[in-house]
Every structure is written in C-alpha cells, then in structure tokens.
Design an enzyme around this catalytic site. Structure first.
Site, PDB file in Angstrom:
ATOM      1  N   TYR A  64       0.854  -1.188   0.000  1.00  0.00           N
ATOM      2  CA  TYR A  64       0.000   0.000   0.000  1.00  0.00           C
ATOM      3  C   TYR A  64       0.887   1.235   0.000  1.00  0.00           C
ATOM      4  O   TYR A  64       1.918   1.259   0.678  1.00  0.00           O
ATOM      5  CB  TYR A  64      -0.904   0.018   1.236  1.00  0.00           C
ATOM      6  CG  TYR A  64      -2.313  -0.407   0.904  1.00  0.00           C
ATOM      7  CD1 TYR A  64      -3.026   0.277  -0.072  1.00  0.00           C
ATOM      8  CD2 TYR A  64      -2.919  -1.479   1.544  1.00  0.00           C
ATOM      9  CE1 TYR A  64      -4.311  -0.102  -0.408  1.00  0.00           C
ATOM     10  CE2 TYR A  64      -4.201  -1.863   1.215  1.00  0.00           C
ATOM     11  CZ  TYR A  64      -4.901  -1.172   0.232  1.00  0.00           C
ATOM     12  OH  TYR A  64      -6.168  -1.540  -0.099  1.00  0.00           O
ATOM     13  N   GLU A  66      -0.596   4.874  -0.433  1.00  0.00           N
ATOM     14  CA  GLU A  66      -1.339   6.117  -0.646  1.00  0.00           C
ATOM     15  C   GLU A  66      -0.443   7.320  -0.355  1.00  0.00           C
ATOM     16  O   GLU A  66       0.387   7.284   0.549  1.00  0.00           O
ATOM     17  CB  GLU A  66      -2.566   6.188   0.276  1.00  0.00           C
ATOM     18  CG  GLU A  66      -3.778   5.496  -0.299  1.00  0.00           C
ATOM     19  CD  GLU A  66      -3.952   4.110   0.249  1.00  0.00           C
ATOM     20  OE1 GLU A  66      -2.925   3.477   0.587  1.00  0.00           O
ATOM     21  OE2 GLU A  66      -5.103   3.654   0.328  1.00  0.00           O
ATOM     22  N   ASP A 241      -7.573  14.221 -23.811  1.00  0.00           N
ATOM     23  CA  ASP A 241      -7.437  12.791 -23.529  1.00  0.00           C
ATOM     24  C   ASP A 241      -6.732  12.186 -24.740  1.00  0.00           C
ATOM     25  O   ASP A 241      -7.327  12.012 -25.807  1.00  0.00           O
ATOM     26  CB  ASP A 241      -8.840  12.202 -23.340  1.00  0.00           C
ATOM     27  CG  ASP A 241      -8.817  10.698 -23.115  1.00  0.00           C
ATOM     28  OD1 ASP A 241      -7.765  10.075 -23.335  1.00  0.00           O
ATOM     29  OD2 ASP A 241      -9.869  10.149 -22.741  1.00  0.00           O
ATOM     30  N   THR A 270      -4.021   6.661 -21.394  1.00  0.00           N
ATOM     31  CA  THR A 270      -3.756   5.316 -20.911  1.00  0.00           C
ATOM     32  C   THR A 270      -2.314   5.008 -21.303  1.00  0.00           C
ATOM     33  O   THR A 270      -1.717   5.722 -22.107  1.00  0.00           O
ATOM     34  CB  THR A 270      -4.697   4.271 -21.542  1.00  0.00           C
ATOM     35  OG1 THR A 270      -4.654   4.422 -22.957  1.00  0.00           O
ATOM     36  CG2 THR A 270      -6.113   4.430 -21.045  1.00  0.00           C
ATOM     37  N   LYS A 273      -2.098   1.528 -24.910  1.00  0.00           N
ATOM     38  CA  LYS A 273      -2.559   1.500 -26.311  1.00  0.00           C
ATOM     39  C   LYS A 273      -1.341   1.729 -27.219  1.00  0.00           C
ATOM     40  O   LYS A 273      -0.425   0.928 -27.200  1.00  0.00           O
ATOM     41  CB  LYS A 273      -3.669   2.531 -26.518  1.00  0.00           C
ATOM     42  CG  LYS A 273      -4.911   2.248 -25.671  1.00  0.00           C
ATOM     43  CD  LYS A 273      -6.044   3.179 -26.030  1.00  0.00           C
ATOM     44  CE  LYS A 273      -7.325   2.831 -25.308  1.00  0.00           C
ATOM     45  NZ  LYS A 273      -7.484   3.509 -24.014  1.00  0.00           N
ATOM     46  N   ARG A 279      -1.345  -1.984 -18.705  1.00  0.00           N
ATOM     47  CA  ARG A 279      -2.666  -1.368 -18.589  1.00  0.00           C
ATOM     48  C   ARG A 279      -2.620  -0.346 -17.471  1.00  0.00           C
ATOM     49  O   ARG A 279      -2.231  -0.664 -16.349  1.00  0.00           O
ATOM     50  CB  ARG A 279      -3.706  -2.412 -18.201  1.00  0.00           C
ATOM     51  CG  ARG A 279      -3.980  -3.428 -19.228  1.00  0.00           C
ATOM     52  CD  ARG A 279      -5.325  -4.044 -18.992  1.00  0.00           C
ATOM     53  NE  ARG A 279      -6.327  -3.237 -19.636  1.00  0.00           N
ATOM     54  CZ  ARG A 279      -6.604  -3.321 -20.936  1.00  0.00           C
ATOM     55  NH1 ARG A 279      -5.962  -4.166 -21.704  1.00  0.00           N
ATOM     56  NH2 ARG A 279      -7.522  -2.551 -21.473  1.00  0.00           N
TER      57      ARG A 279
HETATM   58  N1  DSN Z   1     -11.787   0.660 -24.687  1.00  0.00           N
HETATM   59  C1  DSN Z   1     -10.977   1.689 -25.268  1.00  0.00           C
HETATM   60  C2  DSN Z   1     -11.054   1.694 -26.747  1.00  0.00           C
HETATM   61  O1  DSN Z   1     -11.167   0.629 -27.293  1.00  0.00           O
HETATM   62  O2  DSN Z   1     -10.963   2.729 -27.364  1.00  0.00           O
HETATM   63  C3  DSN Z   1     -11.269   3.027 -24.734  1.00  0.00           C
HETATM   64  O3  DSN Z   1     -11.888   2.990 -23.508  1.00  0.00           O
END
Ligand code: DSN
Length: 478
Positions: A64, A66, A241, A270, A273, A279
């Site tokens: 933990y 925080e 974003d 994120t 991607k 993730r």
């Molecule tokens: N699930 C992601 C996507 O496929 O774009 C975004 O949340």
C-alpha cells in the site's frame, strides 16, 4: 536480453502458478497462443514488451502506498517511491511535460483525476478562500452544501461519442455525463472532420468550465492550438485525452499544433494503447494544476498499484529510445496503407482516410451492420471491434462501423505490403457476407450469412500472413 532469459522467466512463472491452480496457467498459455494466431486489428490494443510484463508480476503488488513520492500514508514505501519517481520522470522527459502523475489505474481514472483537479482548482479553492478556511472539513454545513451544489453544476464540452469521442467525455450513461452539465461537439456531416468554427460557436454559447479534446474513434489529426484558443476565448480549462494516440505523441509523429502537451492545461492518457505499456493511466499537467492532480488519491483513486507503476517506468523508458519514433511512424504508415487498400477496393471510410493509427470503415457500404461485420471478420480470424459512425442509425450496440488500428500488428513487424493484403482479406469477407433476416422476415441487425469454407480459407490466409512475424519471438513456452 537473450531468448533463454525471457523463455526461462515466463516458463518458470507458469510452473509456479501451475502448482497452485493449473487452469490459470493453462489460460495464460492459451492467451499467448490466441494472440499469436490472430490478426489483431483492435485500435486500442498492443503487445507490451516482456520486460514490461515481467515488471508487473512481483511483490510490489502487495504494497500500500497512498500519498505521493516521499509523502506516504504508509511506512516502508521507499522502493515504491523509486519506481513512481522513475515513471514520472520518464513521462515528463518523454512528453516534455511540467508534471506527471502516474498513479491512475486506467483511462477513466485518469480522466476523473483530471476533472476533479480542475473542479478543485476552479470551484473548490475559490470557495475555501471566500470562506477563509484551509480545507473542506472546516466549512460550515451551509457552506459545504452550497459548494457541493456548485461542484455538481459545472459545464463540460467534449466530442460526441458517435463522432469519435470517448464515453468518459460526457456520455450520459458514464459518470462524466452525470457529474457535468454536458454538451457535445460533433463533426461536419459532409466531411466527417472536426469543424473548429462549430466548436468555437458551441463554446461561446455554452461557456464550459472544461473543454475536452481527444477521441477514441476519430481517424484524423486534431489541431490542439486552435482548441486551446477556443478554450481561452471562453475562460475554459483545456483538457486533452490522448489515450489513443499517446504513442504518436511520444514518437514525435504528432508535433507542433498536433501535440497536445504544450497546448493543454491538462492531458490524460492510458499507457497500454499506442504507447505499448502496461494497462493503466497517467495525467500530465501544467505546474498550476500539479498539486490538485497529486491529490488524485484519495480524491478519486484507491491505493496506487506499485507493480503497474514499475511497469510504466519500464515501458516509458522503452518509449524514450530512438527506435520508438520509428515504430510510431510505421504505425501511421501502416494505417494509411490499410486505408488505401480498403479504399481502392471500394470500401467507404469515415473522413475518407486516416492521419493516425486508426481507420473507421462505414460497413453500411457493404449492406451490413457493425455487429454483423465484426462477427463475420472474427469467423475469418480477423479481430476488430464494431464502432458507431457519425449520426449512426444503428446506435452504439449494433453500429454501422468497424474500427481498425495498426499499433499491435506494427509491433509484430508487419508493414505496408501486409496491410494491403489485410485490406484484401477484409474486403473479401465483407463483400461475401450477407445480412440475415428475423423469423418474421424483417431485416436482422445481428444475423448474417458467410460461407464457412470461405471463412476458414481467409483465416488460413491470415495465419500465413502472420507467420513471418512471430509474436514474442524470444518467448518459447515449450
Ligand atoms: N476501450 C478503449 C477503446 O477501445 O478505445 C477506450 O476505452
């Protein structure tokens, strides 16, 4: 790293897991096999490196932590401090950001941190100042009630879901659509492109506290300098974003007006991607929002995931290497080759092409819904996802689109020639699939017919296409 070290690491891990619950070990092995055998065109997925994957599977998971680096609510966080500080440093250097917060567990968490950092900065802080108190616990019941009402009555303007925006940008079923008084900007119906004059007009009329840029299904570059000017003209905080295209920003494919970091007050992403990490999520911001962003936990997050922050540090270090820029450019070259291959065979693409990592096919041109097309492609070994197109008559469940992206196949090493062959396989499946009917004879949005022999043949051709590009070539589990 030698083939033996990586193979040994994963084989040993599976052996240890198998001794406790063999079905989990089998499922992990099967997942690798499935990923190796499928033509993965899901625009939001990728393949993280063995080093990134291994950084997640360890005892950091037990801790933990925080708080923030050097200021924790738990003892014994010195090693977590090391990896969190490293991940943040790599993020700042990679993106040229003033501040990086690497604790968010996912994209929605990163967006919630950003929304609440802005609300705290622009609504809560002035209220505390006015009441001459330091923190919310010091407010009277009446002042607290008034502040909560004000926090819940703020405006956000983001891109609509069917134009390519994300559900966390104000879609009513998502918390973002419930916490904000929200409006959307769409795209020009004729071109499918963002009409900046329309965005400016919507901003003038609506006067949002937050203007959100960014998308999950828009196949073009966005001019963030113009969006910032629009935000400034109405006193809005500009948030971007960049979850989908962070890898293209990191790899310097998107620069100048198209790089959100110098233009936005706050940027979320994120890490898994096009950035090709574990993730997770991340927030970058200008110095004036740093303190509020760092309050992400406990504001909206639970305890950070130190094992994932360790993996973020590894993946961000990888993205700072010179070969990542080459990777990012190849993602876009491949997407453009795929778009060209589809267009030349007669497919209808939203906006007529792509500038980024994704292509949105309007499959109504093939007489299919997105759901029928997605399933027919899957039968043929091609993994995609259905997606709305602008003003979609089939809604968000059946849809009229198929979204495809190239980050994953580019990681495997496929190039523009293979993208043209992929376009041929997809076009063959889509032209040979026919929409089905319901029992009462009305057109079905889900049923379809595709000759199973043809689907098998395409699946074999897809496997042949992948064969020269083994996934995780250094990992041998046998
Ligand atoms: N699930 C992601 C996507 O496929 O774009 C975004 O949340």
């Amino acid at each position: 790293m030698s083939r033996n070290a990586e193979s040994t690491a994963f084989r040993s891990a599976l052996e240890v897991i198998r001794a406790v619950e063999p079905r989990v070990a089998d499922a992990i092995g099967a997942e690798l096999t499935d990923q190796r055998e499928s033509l993965k065109l899901i625009a939001s997925e990728n393949y993280a490196s063995p080093a990134t994957l291994l950084a997640m599977g360890n005892w950091f998971s037990d801790k933990y932590a925080e708080g923030t680096v050097g200021r924790r609510f738990y003892a014994g966080c010195q090693n977590v401090d090391t990896v969190e500080a490293l991940a943040a440093e790599h993020a700042r250097e990679l993106f040229g950001a003033a501040h990086a917060y690497v604790q968010p567990h996912s994209g929605i968490d990163a967006n919630l941190v950003a929304f609440w950092a802005v609300l705290a900065d622009r609504v809560e802080s002035p209220a505390l100042k006015k009441a001459q108190v330091r923190q919310v616990n010091d407010l009277t019941e009446a002042d607290w009630f008034a502040l909560r009402r004000e926090l819940g009555n703020q405006r956000m303007l983001g891109m609509s879901l069917d134009a390519g925006g994300h559900l966390t940008h104000g879609f009513r079923p998502n918390i973002s659509g419930k916490m904000f008084d929200q409006r959307s900007y769409g795209t020009d119906p004729a071109t499918g492109l963002i009409d900046y004059d329309q965005v400016a007009e919507a901003a003038r009329e609506f006067k949002p506290l937050i203007l959100v840029g960014g998308y999950s299904a828009y196949p073009r570059k966005v001019n963030f300098r113009i969006l910032r000017e629009i935000a400034d003209s109405v006193g809005a905080t500009f948030m971007v974003d960049m979850a989908h295209f962070a890898g293209l920003v990191a790899g310097k494919v998107f620069t100048g007006d198209f790089d959100p970091v110098p233009h936005a007050h706050i940027v979320t992403t994120t890490t898994h991607k096009s950035l090709r990490g574990p993730r997770g999520g991340m927030v970058l911001c200008q110095p004036e929002l740093a303190d509020q962003v760092d309050r992400g936990c406990p504001m909206v997050l639970g305890g950070p995931l130190p094992h994932v922050m360790a993996a973020k540090a590894v993946a961000l270090a990888e993205a700072r290497r010179p070969d990542f820029a080459d990777y990012a450019q190849r993602i876009v070259d491949n997407a453009q080759a795929l778009a060209e291959g589809l267009l030349s065979r007669g497919a209808k693409l939203v906006t007529g092409g792509t500038d980024n990592h994704l292509v949105l096919i309007d499959v109504s041109g093939y007489g299919l819904t997105g759901r029928q097309a997605e399933q027919a492609l899957l039968d043929s070994g091609i993994v995609t996802n259905r997606n709305s197109v602008p003003q979609d008559p089939n809604g968000a469940w059946y849809t009229s689109g198929i979204r495809i992206g190239t980050p994953a196949l580019t990681t495997r090493g496929l190039g523009t020639a293979e993208m043209d062959q992929t376009a041929e396989l997809m076009h063959t499946v889509l032209t040979q699939t026919t929409a089905g009917a319901n029992a009462d004879g009305t057109p079905s949005k889900a049923k379809y017919t595709l000759d199973p022999a043809l689907a098998d043949k395409i699946a074999r051709q897809a496997t042949d296409l992948l064969a020269p590009f083994p996934l995780y070539p250094t990992v041998d589990l046998t």
